[in-house]
Write a protein that holds these residues in place. Sequence first.
Motif, short mmCIF file in Angstrom:
data_model
loop_
_atom_site.label_atom_id
_atom_site.label_comp_id
_atom_site.label_asym_id
_atom_site.label_seq_id
_atom_site.Cartn_x
_atom_site.Cartn_y
_atom_site.Cartn_z
N ALA A 72 0.94 -1.25 0.05
CA ALA A 72 0.09 -0.14 -0.18
C ALA A 72 0.97 1.32 -0.15
O ALA A 72 1.62 1.29 0.94
N ASP A 73 0.93 2.09 -1.04
CA ASP A 73 1.69 3.13 -1.30
C ASP A 73 3.25 2.67 -0.98
O ASP A 73 4.07 3.50 -0.30
N GLY A 74 3.57 1.80 -1.30
CA GLY A 74 5.25 1.19 -1.11
C GLY A 74 5.33 0.77 0.11
O GLY A 74 6.24 0.10 0.41
N MET A 75 4.25 0.49 1.08
CA MET A 75 4.38 -0.22 2.41
C MET A 75 4.25 -1.46 2.06
O MET A 75 3.20 -2.01 1.69
N ASP A 76 4.95 -2.63 2.90
CA ASP A 76 4.78 -3.94 2.64
C ASP A 76 3.75 -4.23 3.95
O ASP A 76 4.10 -4.25 5.07
#
Length: 424
Positions: A183-187
């Motif tokens: 999500a938006d680059g977050m794992d």
Amino acid sequence: SLPGPIELALVDIDAAALELAERAIRRYNDAHGSVLRVTSTQDRRVVLPDADYVMASFTVGGLAAMEHDLAIPEKYGIRQTVGDTVGPAGWARAVRFLPIWNDIASDMKALCPDAWFMNFSNPLTPLTRVVTRNHGVRAMGLCAGVEHQARYLATLAQAAPDARLEFDVAGVDHGSWFLSLGADGMDVLARLRELGFCRSDDALPVAHPVDQYGREFASRAVFAIWRELGYMPALNDRHVAEFWPWLLAREGTLPYGITPTSVAARRNRSRPMRDALMRYAETGDESIWTGWDTTPDATTHILMALSGQGDYVGSANVANAGQLPGMPLGAVVETRCLFDSSGVHPVTTALPPVLSALVLPHVIRQEAMCDIALSGTFDDLVSLVMTDPLCSRCLPGAVRSMMRELLWANRAHIRNEALLHHSP
């Protein structure tokens, strides 16, 4: 938006429901200047010629039949949380639905062979499969469950409500697995581990994490399976519980707060929905929808992409052309897909061996059901249902008695009469 004009042809054998839906859509069109031109009929063959897309979302036998689907297996010790995809209830439902979907596909082959069939009804996988297998019609099964669960998990991981989601998913409808989720680059999966959700003792950092609807179920069982198998189921507890035997094949209170959805609850939910639609058709007051779940689904984006209005990536259930290695070619499987003007392009996503061992038996049963529902015998049906994980508590012979009772209760909706001829 899609270029207009667009003809939307409504089909229903229920004249009252058909008239209500048409009035509500016309009310919306008048208020918003929609490019939709609405027609309605009780005979699908009238409107199928030259159709570009055919969508199916209806039930055979309604809640009255579903009541038997759930109540009769419960007498044999089998409780189902949903009852529309697998287990005795899901297979009984498939027996009723598959011949109707086969007929629709036959009509499409004759009247609109180039159209896309978009199936929204359950059991989604075999219904989508019979359309492609028997008549060569292009078909996809669409379920918003994976997208909803991805959003729920991302929100639980403290991502922004509108974060851009990227994930890999593979399996079959209601029995798929997240292999990655961002999500938006977050794992998201790594973050959920950090927050303490990857555990099977039910002692979560949030006492009762709510689901995406905020009420009916949590994902406590999902987190427990993730902890023990190492992979995250891609659906909510109610569907996951029916696919894998650890949660429902037991006596006493169901674990992890799992709560079945009763037919009474479904009736209580459907009445206000119909009442609201009637009020809207009469008044046009859009404040009626305040508080209702009006989250857009992927259908509009898919239609736009297939019509040449850009590309779209989403989850879909389509025939396996190699996107899910290890599963039978042609079987309907769920992965991410790219939609564009040239069609549907599934993303290859391999399942690890431990998940293939769980998913493959379900695929084999769903493939076999496409034959049994149309031309199989009662003994064929019994042997298939007996292999379902939810029947693991039944002694030999019990499944035969259960299915005999179940088919007889819903006999008015059984097209394959051989299924009603029971051997001792």
